[in-house]
Design a protein around this motif. Sequence first.
Motif, PDB file in Angstrom:
ATOM      1  N   ASP A  10      36.124   1.299 -28.082  1.00 47.58           N
ATOM      2  CA  ASP A  10      35.149   1.675 -27.431  1.00 47.58           C
ATOM      3  C   ASP A  10      33.988   1.678 -28.172  1.00 47.58           C
ATOM      4  N   ARG A  11      33.926   1.084 -29.561  1.00 46.26           N
ATOM      5  CA  ARG A  11      32.902   1.217 -30.526  1.00 46.26           C
ATOM      6  C   ARG A  11      31.960   0.131 -30.062  1.00 46.26           C
ATOM      7  N   GLN A  12      32.463  -0.571 -29.192  1.00 45.07           N
ATOM      8  CA  GLN A  12      31.717  -1.768 -28.715  1.00 45.07           C
ATOM      9  C   GLN A  12      30.841  -1.403 -27.317  1.00 45.07           C
ATOM     10  N   GLY A  13      31.044  -0.316 -27.024  1.00 37.52           N
ATOM     11  CA  GLY A  13      30.398   0.093 -25.535  1.00 37.52           C
ATOM     12  C   GLY A  13      30.592  -0.963 -24.469  1.00 37.52           C
ATOM     13  N   ASN A  14      29.611  -1.304 -23.626  1.00 31.79           N
ATOM     14  CA  ASN A  14      29.702  -1.856 -22.364  1.00 31.79           C
ATOM     15  C   ASN A  14      30.341  -3.442 -22.941  1.00 31.79           C
ATOM     16  N   LEU A  15      30.171  -3.817 -24.036  1.00 34.37           N
ATOM     17  CA  LEU A  15      30.608  -5.050 -24.328  1.00 34.37           C
ATOM     18  C   LEU A  15      31.993  -5.299 -24.511  1.00 34.37           C
ATOM     19  N   ALA A  16      32.843  -4.083 -24.700  1.00 40.20           N
ATOM     20  CA  ALA A  16      34.218  -3.778 -24.940  1.00 40.20           C
ATOM     21  C   ALA A  16      34.822  -4.588 -23.803  1.00 40.20           C
ATOM     22  N   PRO A  17      34.859  -4.394 -22.667  1.00 39.32           N
ATOM     23  CA  PRO A  17      35.860  -5.122 -21.754  1.00 39.32           C
ATOM     24  C   PRO A  17      35.853  -6.581 -21.915  1.00 39.32           C
TER      25      PRO A  17
END
Length: 360
Positions: A103-110
Amino acid sequence: MKSLLNPDSVKEFMRLVATNERIVLTCHMRPDGDALGSVLGLWHLLRNIGKDVNVVIPDRAPRNLMFLPGSRDMVVFTQYDPYCNRLVDEAGLIIMCDFNTADRQGNLAPLIQSAKCSKVLIDHHREPDLNCDVIFSRPEMSSTCELVFRLLAACGWYEQLDKPGATCILTGLITDTRNFSVNCNNPEIYEILMRLLEKDVDKKYIIEEALNTTTVDALRLNSFALLDRLEIFTSHRCALITLSAEDLRNHNYQKGDTEGLVNIPLGIRGIVYSIYMREDADCIKVSSRSKYDFPVCDICKDLFNGGGHLMAAGGEFIGSLEECRATLIAHLGDYDSHLPSHLPKIELSSVKQNYDWNSH
Ligand code: 5GP
Ligand code: MN
């Protein structure tokens, strides 16, 4: 310098680098000097050993870090989403730096998490929770950049480290240790500093750019925050700064303008921890720092869905700034048992009593 890294992990890391031509490097959102220093340091190094390597970051870098060599070559997910998708799809190896949970990557995470390729984590946060083929997780280290340096030295790549790469790595060391004032008691850190200076790195320039350069708007915003938005909770030894979206707008706020602000109240005699809440577009961003081993990471974890290091942590709150502030105030007493028993009295001026909070 002692090699503190597991030799099998180093060997496996080297094998993954040797067998994959296309590599993506990535870090956490709202990137700081350590996050960008580690990915860009590795970017220079891996390019020098002949790899096709790209840096993909979740959101834009703050302008005070755009001096980092290679920063303009980074691909920002919020700006070039399809290009990021392509780079990740084509990568055989993803190296994640300076974060411990997806979750520390926000929208890039998925995108990063669903990639089927090999993955390596290089990080200094506690309790990593990411699926990887190789994990270098060393919370005792000053910075991820320290870990990156140790890793490339263990791989025998020191010779291939050039001045731009060394500049990036030293930046993370400097920003995460606040220019060698915290987390820097391990004598080996100064050996690493020496090895980086041997690459002709300009330390003064890094400090000037990363720590000591500001704008009139940013300087005024920070002054306003300290003058009008600082509250002192004397019995809890806590300093709190809250900046609303309106406060930010009034000072033409740009990303990174309040970097370092949370540290300033820690200088007040008798204060043990400092918390800064900023009303961003998507959430209330919480940032905290402490002294005397006071666990601000617990406050961020318990109240603000975050975490970090014992004495430097952060989180996010979904709700209004006032609710975020009220949540903290309601729970301040829960953490009093962690305060040191003998502390000097906090001296308060009678002139600004409206900013003092003795009753909580
Ligand atoms: P900063 O206050 O400089 O934004 O962050 C300080 C430290 O807290 C960072 O090293 C990072 O590890 C951690 N941190 C900051 N924001 C968050 C967050 O939203 N979630 C978590 N888990 N950690 C954070
Ligand atoms: Mn870090």
